[in-house]
Design an enzyme around this catalytic site. Structure first.
Site, short mmCIF file in Angstrom:
data_model
loop_
_atom_site.label_atom_id
_atom_site.label_comp_id
_atom_site.label_asym_id
_atom_site.label_seq_id
_atom_site.Cartn_x
_atom_site.Cartn_y
_atom_site.Cartn_z
N ASP A 199 2.95 -19.34 -51.74
CA ASP A 199 2.37 -20.50 -50.82
C ASP A 199 1.02 -20.96 -51.72
O ASP A 199 0.95 -22.28 -51.86
CB ASP A 199 1.85 -19.86 -49.82
CG ASP A 199 2.93 -19.49 -48.77
OD1 ASP A 199 4.13 -19.54 -49.29
OD2 ASP A 199 2.70 -19.00 -47.62
N GLU A 236 -5.79 -13.54 -48.48
CA GLU A 236 -4.87 -13.45 -47.79
C GLU A 236 -4.50 -11.80 -47.50
O GLU A 236 -4.49 -11.43 -46.35
CB GLU A 236 -3.44 -14.20 -48.10
CG GLU A 236 -2.57 -14.39 -46.85
CD GLU A 236 -2.93 -15.75 -46.13
OE1 GLU A 236 -2.83 -15.67 -44.91
OE2 GLU A 236 -3.15 -16.87 -46.44
N SER A 256 -13.98 -27.70 -37.79
CA SER A 256 -12.51 -28.08 -37.82
C SER A 256 -12.24 -28.78 -36.48
O SER A 256 -12.41 -28.59 -35.59
CB SER A 256 -11.63 -26.73 -37.88
OG SER A 256 -10.20 -27.40 -37.49
N SER A 278 -0.34 -23.54 -43.71
CA SER A 278 -1.94 -24.00 -43.23
C SER A 278 -2.82 -23.05 -43.79
O SER A 278 -3.96 -23.62 -44.39
CB SER A 278 -1.85 -24.25 -41.95
OG SER A 278 -1.96 -23.08 -40.99
#
Length: 388
Positions: free
Chosen positions: A174, A162, A67, A129
């Site tokens: 989301d 999640e 990343s 994010s």
């Protein structure tokens, strides 16, 4: 970031060419806050701040992640056979979770991958994010392994990651907004049934300004799970007389008539927010459909007041942004968005007044809080996708 830059960065890191490039948006919720895990309605949009990816299949069983947002972590290597949550694997637990649940659902992922990630969603801003990354990984796997997945199934796998892998008890909004987003449309979603409609978003001479508190908010460590538990307890108390499974099933008159069953003042406040916010979200949809942006703005304001006093998830930073925004010329409405406790607020502002707005709100915020907020203009976009 464009596709050639993505490919260039991928080659710099991994020394080989990427097979494909990808994009997954972030999201803001226009209204309908803390209703998604209560079986209520939400009205989010996917935005052009998001997560970019470049990826390539490998011949072995090794997953390599990099990343650009966590360069100091370098390349993180994970064996495909070991898709367990490990704290030291940091942000890669999100991709690992998605891969784990895709495999569990019977999809064949028979080799490793090199994956390069770059996100321009500010970390800890509450613009999703993590969900953006989850859906990005899903789209990467679909493409590289030629897996045919219903988009809703991918959305559900993001939520499962999640909840069951990361350990955050969040709702489906989301991932739904990010996976199902459409250009220049908001998504009106009933989180109880997962029925949804795309609502054209014509803001006329106005734009949505995102106001970032720049206060970091770790969702798993916040009072998010506590609020959810309070709502679940309120439902169980109401079930003494009412045949309901969620607060989202109640209109305000029914709630008002039976609120005496809830044995705690705070739980009454939490439940009242959910029931009224649900009704505000329905009214907001109608306001958008009829072009009543002033009415829409008033509903945004009312939503923030309810989140401040009944749900108590705002705090000094978000309240300063919203309250100061309300005083500015050219502002139709403003409210916190996301889970709260920091993160972002949004305001509906006349295009010609944006610079004055940013200056005035920024100055006041810095005086009160001691550091500056950040501002972004939210462009509405489509859902997670392959770029090339």
């Amino acid at each position: 970031m464009n596709t050639s830059q993505l490919r260039e960065k991928f080659k710099e890191v991994f020394g080989v060419e990427a097979d494909h490039t990808f994009f997954s948006p972030g999201r803001i919720n226009l209204i309908g806050e803390h209703t998604d895990y209560n079986g209520g309605n939400v009205l989010p949009v996917a935005i052009t701040l998001g997560t970019y990816g470049a990826a390539r299949k490998r011949d072995d069983k090794v997953l390599r992640f990099f990343s650009a947002n966590f360069e100091e972590k370098g390349i993180i290597e994970v064996p495909l056979e070991n898709l367990r949550f490990e704290k030291e694997h940091n942000w890669t637990n999100y991709p690992k979770g998605v891969l784990h649940f895709l495999q569990e659902a019977g999809h064949t992922i028979d080799s490793g991958m090199d994956i390069y990630i770059y996100g321009n969603i500010p970390n800890g801003s509450g613009l999703s994010s993590s969900s953006s990354l989850e859906l990005l990984i899903g789209v990467i796997v679909e493409k590289l392994y030629d897996i045919k997945l219903e988009r809703l199934d991918l959305v559900k796998i993001g939520k499962q990651t999640e909840n069951d892998f990361i350990g955050v008890n969040s709702g489906i909004m989301d991932q739904f907004a990010i996976g199902m987003g459409a250009d220049q449309c908001a998504i009106y979603l009933d989180t109880n049934t997962l029925k949804y409609d795309l609502v054209p978003l014509d803001l006329k001479d106005n734009v949505v300004v995102i106001m970032n508190t720049n206060k970091r908010r770790e969702l798993a460590d916040s009072k998010y799970n506590e609020r959810r538990a309070e709502c679940e307890t309120a439902v169980s108390e109401l079930q003494e007389k009412l045949d309901i499974q969620t607060l989202g099933e109640l209109d305000f008159l029914t709630f008002d008539a039976y609120s005496y069953l809830i044995k705690d003042e705070n739980r009454i406040k939490r439940a009242r927010h959910v029931v009224l916010e649900n009704q505000r979200t329905l009214q907001a949809r109608k306001a958008l459909e009829t072009g009543d942006l002033e009415g829409f703005g008033r509903l945004m304001n009312a939503s923030h007041v309810s989140l401040e006093y009944d749900y108590e998830v705002t705090g000094l930073e978000l309240d300063t942004l919203a309250h100061t925004a309300w005083e500015q010329e050219g502002v139709l409405g403003a409210r916190m968005t996301g889970a709260g406790f920091g993160g972002c607020a949004i305001a509906l502002v006349n295009k010609d007044k944006v610079e004055d707005f940013k200056k005035a709100v920024g100055q006041r915020y810095e005086e009160v809080v001691g550091y500056a907020p950040s501002f972004y203009i939210a462009e509405v976009t489509g859902g997670s996708r392959v770029l090339d």
